[in-house]
Enzyme design. Structure first.
Site, PDB file in Angstrom:
ATOM      1  CB  CYS A 104      13.068  32.850 -14.146  1.00 37.55           C
ATOM      2  SG  CYS A 104      11.885  31.878 -13.174  1.00 37.55           S
TER       3      CYS A 104
ATOM      4  CB  CYS B   1      16.079  26.428 -10.786  1.00 36.62           C
ATOM      5  SG  CYS B   1      15.697  27.905  -9.813  1.00 36.62           S
TER       6      CYS B   1
END
EC number: 5.1.1.3
Length: 259
Positions: A73, A183
């Site tokens: 992440c 992302c």
């Protein structure tokens, strides 16, 4: 599941990274841990994100006796790695937006970074740009909505193409030739993004580079097993569960942070 590779994300985006790791290290146990109760991370305060992630990852890594943790992440990686490394003695690998290869690839020297608002505004991201893309014009595009669209897509819901186009309109109207998917959720809908913004913009993500790093760190470990477990912090839909089964998961667990 002793010696598992623990892959962590806020939602299902880290599966894009785990898939790349499994290509290079297929004979390992994997646990995919996602904190969907607090999704999307881009909207959390820094302290809330750090304390929650460190507690959750540390608890599960110790439970599994994990051999390595991948924080798949970008938003979390910009914040939690130092404290996480103080809590665990095993290797910790974070993800970094692919700014360096994007700058090298761009012919126009005009690139974009599509990420969550948290990643876009971090000093860490600006430092990457200063270090690796000094000769480029870099445009930053922040969105949390795209994270949720990716979640819906994997859970077998139809993406609203008009909503997708509205989110990506600033990119469509720009003159970039390379777009960094900053992302891990975004590679899950890379085809939809590419169809929307056109073939003139190359998409890059860091999944393969992360996999190579993990393979290097675990080069002497081959446990000969292929168990896949997934853990999450809030109930998941049937559609998402079916999608996870398609990824190969058969062991599902709802987890909570304990003292």
């Amino acid at each position: 599941m002793s010696g598992s590779i623990l892959v962590f994300d806020s939602g299902i985006g880290g599966l894009s990274v785990m898939s790349e790791i499994r290509k290079q290290l297929p004979q390992h146990n994997y646990c995919y841990l996602f904190d969907n109760a607090r999704l999307p991370y881009g909207n959390l305060s820094e302290q809330e994100l750090i304390s929650g992630c460190v507690a959750l990852i540390t608890q599960q890594a110790k439970r599994l006796n994990a051999s390595i943790v991948i924080v798949a992440c970008n938003t979390a990686s910009t914040l939690v790695l130092p404290q996480l490394r103080q809590s665990l003695t095993i290797p910790i690998v974070g993800v970094v937006p692919a700014i360096k290869p994007a700058a090298m690839l761009s012919q126009k020297k005009h690139i974009g970074l599509l990420a969550t608002p948290g990643t876009v505004r971090r000093d860490y991201t600006q430092e990457l740009i200063n270090q690796f893309a000094e000769d480029c014009r870099v445009e930053l595009f922040g969105t949390s909505e795209l994270v949720l669209l990716a979640e819906q897509h994997v859970a077998r819901q139809t993406i609203d193409k008009n909503k997708l186009k509205a989110i990506l309109l600033p990119i469509i109207e720009s003159d970039i030739d390379v777009l960094v998917l900053g992302c891990t959720h975004f590679p899950m809908i890379a085809k939809e993004i590419s169809d929307c913004i056109g073939s003139g913009i190359t998409l890059l993500d860091s999944g393969e580079a992360i996999a190579k790093r993990v393979r290097f760190l675990l080069s002497k470990e081959h446990n000969g097993s292929k168990q896949l477990q997934t853990c999450y912090t809030a109930d998941i839909s049937e559609g998402l569960k079916e999608a996870l089964v398609d990824y190969g998961f058969s062991d599902f667990s709802l987890v909570t942070i304990t003292d």
